[in-house]
Design an enzyme around this catalytic site. Sequence first.
Site, PDB file in Angstrom:
ATOM      1  N   LYS A 401      35.116  66.052  53.453  1.00  0.00           N
ATOM      2  CA  LYS A 401      35.815  66.105  52.162  1.00  0.00           C
ATOM      3  C   LYS A 401      36.249  67.534  51.810  1.00  0.00           C
ATOM      4  O   LYS A 401      35.735  68.509  52.365  1.00  0.00           O
ATOM      5  CB  LYS A 401      34.911  65.514  51.088  1.00  0.00           C
ATOM      6  CG  LYS A 401      34.584  64.044  51.345  1.00  0.00           C
ATOM      7  CD  LYS A 401      33.711  63.446  50.252  1.00  0.00           C
ATOM      8  CE  LYS A 401      33.395  61.978  50.535  1.00  0.00           C
ATOM      9  NZ  LYS A 401      32.547  61.360  49.498  1.00  0.00           N
ATOM     10  N   PHE A 448      34.987  53.380  39.713  1.00  0.00           N
ATOM     11  CA  PHE A 448      34.759  54.781  40.073  1.00  0.00           C
ATOM     12  C   PHE A 448      35.750  55.299  41.112  1.00  0.00           C
ATOM     13  O   PHE A 448      35.690  56.479  41.493  1.00  0.00           O
ATOM     14  CB  PHE A 448      33.328  54.965  40.605  1.00  0.00           C
ATOM     15  CG  PHE A 448      32.998  54.158  41.830  1.00  0.00           C
ATOM     16  CD1 PHE A 448      33.350  54.616  43.094  1.00  0.00           C
ATOM     17  CD2 PHE A 448      32.351  52.933  41.724  1.00  0.00           C
ATOM     18  CE1 PHE A 448      33.066  53.875  44.226  1.00  0.00           C
ATOM     19  CE2 PHE A 448      32.056  52.187  42.854  1.00  0.00           C
ATOM     20  CZ  PHE A 448      32.406  52.663  44.113  1.00  0.00           C
ATOM     21  N   ARG A 476      26.559  57.293  60.820  1.00  0.00           N
ATOM     22  CA  ARG A 476      25.959  57.011  59.520  1.00  0.00           C
ATOM     23  C   ARG A 476      24.555  57.630  59.431  1.00  0.00           C
ATOM     24  O   ARG A 476      24.153  58.138  58.386  1.00  0.00           O
ATOM     25  CB  ARG A 476      25.914  55.504  59.260  1.00  0.00           C
ATOM     26  CG  ARG A 476      27.311  54.878  59.137  1.00  0.00           C
ATOM     27  CD  ARG A 476      27.259  53.458  58.628  1.00  0.00           C
ATOM     28  NE  ARG A 476      26.804  53.392  57.251  1.00  0.00           N
ATOM     29  CZ  ARG A 476      27.556  53.669  56.190  1.00  0.00           C
ATOM     30  NH1 ARG A 476      28.816  54.037  56.353  1.00  0.00           N
ATOM     31  NH2 ARG A 476      27.068  53.577  54.982  1.00  0.00           N
ATOM     32  N   THR A 482      23.852  58.265  50.869  1.00  0.00           N
ATOM     33  CA  THR A 482      25.018  58.643  50.073  1.00  0.00           C
ATOM     34  C   THR A 482      24.688  59.714  49.044  1.00  0.00           C
ATOM     35  O   THR A 482      25.463  60.650  48.827  1.00  0.00           O
ATOM     36  CB  THR A 482      25.580  57.393  49.355  1.00  0.00           C
ATOM     37  OG1 THR A 482      25.855  56.393  50.329  1.00  0.00           O
ATOM     38  CG2 THR A 482      26.855  57.736  48.613  1.00  0.00           C
ATOM     39  N   ARG A 496      24.554  65.348  54.686  1.00  0.00           N
ATOM     40  CA  ARG A 496      24.605  65.278  53.221  1.00  0.00           C
ATOM     41  C   ARG A 496      23.439  66.016  52.572  1.00  0.00           C
ATOM     42  O   ARG A 496      23.580  66.580  51.482  1.00  0.00           O
ATOM     43  CB  ARG A 496      24.638  63.814  52.783  1.00  0.00           C
ATOM     44  CG  ARG A 496      26.001  63.148  53.015  1.00  0.00           C
ATOM     45  CD  ARG A 496      25.943  61.652  52.844  1.00  0.00           C
ATOM     46  NE  ARG A 496      27.265  61.036  52.907  1.00  0.00           N
ATOM     47  CZ  ARG A 496      27.479  59.750  53.113  1.00  0.00           C
ATOM     48  NH1 ARG A 496      26.443  58.928  53.314  1.00  0.00           N
ATOM     49  NH2 ARG A 496      28.705  59.268  53.151  1.00  0.00           N
ATOM     50  N   ASN A 506      29.609  64.452  48.360  1.00  0.00           N
ATOM     51  CA  ASN A 506      28.534  64.405  49.354  1.00  0.00           C
ATOM     52  C   ASN A 506      29.006  64.836  50.737  1.00  0.00           C
ATOM     53  O   ASN A 506      28.372  64.559  51.741  1.00  0.00           O
ATOM     54  CB  ASN A 506      27.892  63.018  49.409  1.00  0.00           C
ATOM     55  CG  ASN A 506      28.895  61.924  49.739  1.00  0.00           C
ATOM     56  OD1 ASN A 506      30.054  62.200  50.054  1.00  0.00           O
ATOM     57  ND2 ASN A 506      28.452  60.687  49.667  1.00  0.00           N
ATOM     58  N   HIS A 509      32.151  61.276  54.944  1.00  0.00           N
ATOM     59  CA  HIS A 509      32.296  59.822  54.792  1.00  0.00           C
ATOM     60  C   HIS A 509      32.434  59.222  56.188  1.00  0.00           C
ATOM     61  O   HIS A 509      32.878  59.893  57.130  1.00  0.00           O
ATOM     62  CB  HIS A 509      33.539  59.492  53.952  1.00  0.00           C
ATOM     63  CG  HIS A 509      33.924  58.044  53.967  1.00  0.00           C
ATOM     64  ND1 HIS A 509      33.263  57.093  53.227  1.00  0.00           N
ATOM     65  CD2 HIS A 509      34.896  57.393  54.661  1.00  0.00           C
ATOM     66  CE1 HIS A 509      33.815  55.911  53.458  1.00  0.00           C
ATOM     67  NE2 HIS A 509      34.810  56.067  54.313  1.00  0.00           N
TER      68      HIS A 509
END
Length: 536
Positions: A401, A448, A476, A482, A496, A506, A509
Site C-alpha cells: 500500500k 468501509f 497470507r 489484518t 503487518r 496495514n 494485501h
Amino acid sequence: MLQNKGLTVIDVYQAWCGPCKAMQTLFRKLKTELNEDEILHFVVAEANSIATLQPFRDNCEPIFLFSVNGKIVTKIEGANAPLVNQKIINLINEERKIAAGEMVRPQYHEITFVDSDTEDAGEAFNENVDQLYSIAIIKPEAVITGKTIKIKEKPDFEDFVTLMTTGISYILVVSQDNKQEPPCEETVSNPENKEPKETSEDQHEMATPTVMRKKWDSLQEYLERQNISQFCDVEENTTNVNKFIDIFFPDFKSISKLEKTLALLRPDLFQEKKEDVFNIIQDEGFKILMQREIVLSEEEAKTLCKEYENEDYFGNLIENMTSGPSLALVLLRENGLQHWKELIGPSTVEEAKERLLESLCIQFATKSFPINQLYGSDSLEAAEMEIQYFFPPQNTLALIKPHATHEQREEIFSIIKEAGFDITQMKEILLTKEQADKIYFKITNKDFYKDVLEILSEGPSVVMILTKWNAVSEWRRLMGPTDPEEAKLLSPDSIRAKFGITVLKNCVHGSSNIQEAMETINRIFEEFVPENSEEH
C-alpha cells in the site's frame, strides 16, 4: 550545537511543517529521565535554510540525526518513537560507560548525507538485498609501479587502447560484504616494498569508508575519496557488469552461488528421525524454503528409485516407498546441490562404508534396505524439474500500500525473496477506483470501502504476482493478521506486525484463495499467462 558534550538529537524539519510535534512528548520524557549529567540535548534544524541538509529538503518524513561529540553517527527516518527511544538510550548508556572508564569510545563511521529518494538512503546496510557487483580494472601502469597515472580528461581512443595494452591489468569483480567489517588499510599492493606512511588518528578515521555503513555506495566515489581513482576504471552499471563478467569470468555464475536442491526423506527415516535430520540441515547452513509430506504413487516411487531397479529388493523397496508419507524439501545454500550430495553420501550403504563412513547414508542406515535413506538431486537441471514436480508453482496477487516508505518496500521485497517467492510481475500504479475495484471486488459494497479507496489514493501502490508452491496461503501467513496490533501478538515476524499502522494502513494485501487470486491477476495483469501454474 555540534560542540555539545554527549549526545545531540537533531530534528530535521521542513519549513512548511515545522518540527515533529508527535515526538516532543517523548523527548521531554527522555530529557527528564536521562539528562541528570547533562549529556543529552535536543535541537531542531530547518532543512530549507541549512545547506548541509539539502538532501533532506522536500521530504515528507521527519528525519532525526544523532550527533555524538560533534560527529553525526546515525539517522532515523520517520517518527518511529520506539526506535528513536531505544537509539537514544543505547547511545546515552555508551556515553556513561565511556565517562566511567568502562569502555573505549567506538570508532563511529560518520554518515554521509544522501538524497533520501535514492536507493542509497538509510543508515544501515540491508543484508537481505541481492548481492550487487562492480567491475574494477586496475590499469597496467598501476600494476607495474604502484603509482597513480595521469590520463587526459578526454583521451584519444587509440591512445587509451595503447595505454591499456602496455602490460597486465587486474580485473576484479567487487561486491560489498554483508558483514560490516572495516576494510584493509592497504588498498593497493606496493611492489616497491616501500614502508607505508604513518597516518594520524584523524586520517585513519577518514580512511574508514562510509560505504560500510550504507546499503550500497559508489565504488568510484569511494576511490575518489581515497585519492586512488586514477588506478582503475570502474563499471557499476548492472547490464555492463554482467557483460564483462560473462567475458572475463565465464564460470563466475557457477562459483559460490545460492542453489536450490530437492531433498527427500524416505518413509522410515521421516517417521523415526525427522528432527535429527532437520538439526543437521540447520547446522550445515541450509535454509528450508518449502516442505511437503507426500505419499508417492508406484510410478513416482519407481522413478525416484530407478537406480535400484535391477536389485533383488526393488519390489519391496517400491512397496515401502508407497506405504506411507515421505518428506520432500527444497533446500537453499551456497553451492547447495553439491554440498547436500556430499553430505548424504553414496546411494548404497555398501559404497558409503568403503568411501564415506561419516556420511548421512551411514548415520541413518536401516536394516530394512541397504540404500541411502536420503535423496538429493543429481544436477541443477534435475533439481529444477524435481522441485517443479513436487512443488508445482501457484500464483497469488500481492499489494504493497502507498503508506509504506521506500525503505519498508525494500525490506518487504527482501522478506518476499527470503520466503522463496518469485516476483513474476510487478508494477507501481496509482490505484483509481476502477482499478481498486478489480482487486477489492469482494468488498466494493461495504460501508468501509470508501476508507480503503481514500488510503489507496494517497500515492502509488506496488502490485505484484508472487509465484511459489502454495503461494496463496504462504503469502497470507507472511502478511499476518489484518489488524497490526493483533499481528504483533500472534505473528510478530509478519509484515503487518513490522510495518502496519492500523487495520486500513496495514501495509500489504493479498488474495484470499486461488480462485480470487487468478481472477484478480487476470483483471490487473491482462497480458499475464501463467506458466506451469497450479490451478487447484
